[in-house]
Design an enzyme around this catalytic site. Structure first.
Site, short mmCIF file in Angstrom:
data_model
loop_
_atom_site.label_atom_id
_atom_site.label_comp_id
_atom_site.label_asym_id
_atom_site.label_seq_id
_atom_site.Cartn_x
_atom_site.Cartn_y
_atom_site.Cartn_z
N SER A 198 1.71 -83.55 72.31
CA SER A 198 0.84 -84.70 72.43
C SER A 198 -0.27 -84.97 71.49
O SER A 198 -0.84 -83.89 70.98
CB SER A 198 0.06 -84.47 74.07
N CYS A 251 -7.63 -78.75 76.02
CA CYS A 251 -8.15 -79.41 74.90
C CYS A 251 -9.69 -79.07 74.79
O CYS A 251 -10.44 -79.25 75.29
CB CYS A 251 -8.19 -80.81 74.71
#
Lengths: 320, 207
Positions: A26, A132
């Site tokens: 991603s 993240c």
């Protein structure tokens, strides 16, 4: 010794059958890559992380190179949900490749609501980026702890019928425990892993090299570390593990599969060589052909550890 | 780094760069005949309107080199070019010959001669406008000079384009490393220099 028999490159991952195990990580894929590759040759496509809120991202500079690696603090710029539905989704509908939608949210409820809203026709799976390191204060994220991972995964599981992949962070002290929590709460696969929280300082100015001060380390330098995480997580859970960390060549891909990965995500390598994923797919097939392996999936977990030589890994998980 | 020349017939592209980091140090090790793997062209460059009779190119430092292919293309279109070159010292004016070869008129301003300040450049540009020799602005390499041109473009309703720089990682619009802020009808939007640029509308650019 070589054979011309075609290798079965398909793999089964967390509720999906992919034509091959290779997909982008991603945040490292967008429509511009259609100039250098046929998206119909990829195992899957993974979107840049989508958030409900519009995000402009982090202050610049957003990346800095270090030996064999890249540190990034892009900060998940997001155009929000309507843009995804009106622009991104129709664009990828033209391709016969499963679309995996990466999502993030600041709360567990936010994750669940977003997953529900994005469980649309044309979306093949949800990848929950609960890891993240740039988003939350000091790089903390849901996937730092088993409890918060289990909680957010359970809410996500209730919110969508789509295959649910949960992307874990290597910044936690106990990845296998976090992976087990994701599995217990209903995840169909875990992505191991995201970037490693890191830092760089400019010796001319004494300032951090990144506008965000800290960032996530990726690229070949982190491969041995994440490979070890994949090995440990694959032992800890029975759902598929998707390996992600510094994969640049077909040899790296084979290594990850031997360690236990059912599929692979390629990120930083695409910045160096835009068609890297194509070379990895071709190289993986050539490797299997050369070694007379009929199905690429046979590689998964194929690392040979002889009983007598098994190292004592107990120190990695000291009794509490 | 500037792309300062392209010759389709000879299958040539020319780059001008200053050795500053690992990438340019690597390029500096190349010898004639070595192979280099590059990908391009990427993004969007300058565009010329055939109705323009005369354009003005304003550049500073390495930004001058970026404007050289524009001067060549303008000449092929029959469009006149006046180039305002800004540099710290006269000997640092790069690619002046290239512009002369492309038939451009050159005006050099330098810090060492105290002629490169915004006020003097503005005087020069106002003269060119009054002489009917500025149907559009093209610029690269200086935020100060860009702001002068934005003011004049606004005052005289002239179009303009600016080539911008930013540190890049992927170069193909994936990573959002190279974003800059732009003023689009009063709203600040981020655009990728590698993919949406590197050439942008002068009036939307922010320093």
């Amino acid at each position: 010794m070589s054979t011309t028999t075609a290798v079965d490159m398909s793999v089964s991952v967390g509720g999906l059958t992919l034509r091959n195990p290779v997909m982008p990580a991603s945040g490292t894929f967008a429509d511009g890559l259609d100039r250098v590759m046929d998206f119909n040759r990829l195992g899957a496509v993974v979107t840049k992380t989508i958030t409900r809120e519009l995000r402009t991202g982090n202050p610049l500079p957003r990346v800095v190179e270090r030996p064999g690696s890249l540190i990034n603090a892009i900060g998940i710029p997001s155009k929000g949900v309507p843009y995804f539905i009106e622009e991104t989704l129709p664009y990828y509908a033209a391709y016969d490749t499963p679309l995996v939608v990466s999502i993030s949210a600041p709360t567990a409820e936010g994750f669940a609501n977003l997953a529900a809203e994005l469980s649309l026709s044309g979306v093949a799976a949800i990848e929950a980026n609960i890891s993240c390191p740039n988003i939350e204060e000091d790089g903390k994220a849901f996937a730092m702890r088993a409890e918060s991972t289990e909680n957010v995964t359970r809410l996500l599981r209730q919110a969508t019928k789509l295959p649910l992949w949960v992307k874990l962070t290597p910044n936690t002290g106990d990845m296998p425990d976090v992976a087990r929590a994701a599995e217990a709460a209903g995840a169909d696969a875990v992505v191991v892993a995201n970037t490693i929280l890191s830092m760089a300082i400019d010796l001319k100015t004494f300032k951090p090299c990144l506008g965000n001060i800290m960032g996530g380390l990726s690229g070949p330098a982190i491969k041995p570390i994440i490979l070890r995480h994949v090995f440990q997580c694959a032992k800890a859970v029975s759902i598929p593990v998707i390996g992600c960390g510094g994969i640049s060549t077909a040899d790296d891909a084979v290594e990850y599969m031997l360690a236990g990965a059912a599929a692979l995500q390629v990120g930083t390598a695409t910045f160096v060589q835009p068609a890297a994923m194509m070379a990895i797919i071709e190289g993986l097939e050539a490797f299997c052909m050369h070694r007379e392996i009929a199905r690429v999936a046979e590689l998964t977990g194929g690392v040979v550890i002889e009983e007598a030589d098994e190292p004592d890994l107990a120190w990695l998980n000291p009794p509490t | 780094m500037s792309l300062y020349g392209a010759n389709i017939e000879k299958r040539e592209v020319k780059f001008l760069y200053k050795v500053t980091g690992a990438g340019t140090r690597g390029l500096d090790t190349l010898k004639p005949g070595d192979r280099l793997d590059i990908m391009g062209p990427l993004g969007s460059g300058f565009t010329l309107d055939p109705s323009w009779r005369h354009i003005v190119a304003v550049g500073r430092g390495a930004g001058l080199a970026t404007l050289a292919p524009l001067a060549k293309a303008a000449r092929q279109n029959g469009t006149g070019v006046t180039a305002v070159f800004s540099a710290r010292r006269p000997e640092l004016v790069v690619s002046a010959e290239l512009f002369r070869d492309h038939g451009a008129e050159l005006i050099v301003v330098t810090d060492s001669q105290s002629s490169s300040g915004p006020a003097n450049v503005e005087r020069i540009l106002r003269r060119l406008i009054s002489e009917g020799r500025c149907d559009a602005f093209f610029t690269c390499g200086s935020s100060r000079l860009m702001r002068v041109q934005q003011r004049l473009a606004h005052e005289f309703k002239l179009p303009g384009q600016v080539a911008m720089e930013q540190q890049m990682a992927c170069g193909i619009g994936l990573c959002y490393c190279c974003v800059r802020d732009f003023n689009v009808e009063g709203e600040i939007v981020q655009r990728r220099v590698c993919w949406d640029g590197p050439v942008f509308d002068l009036m939307e650019a922010l320093p």
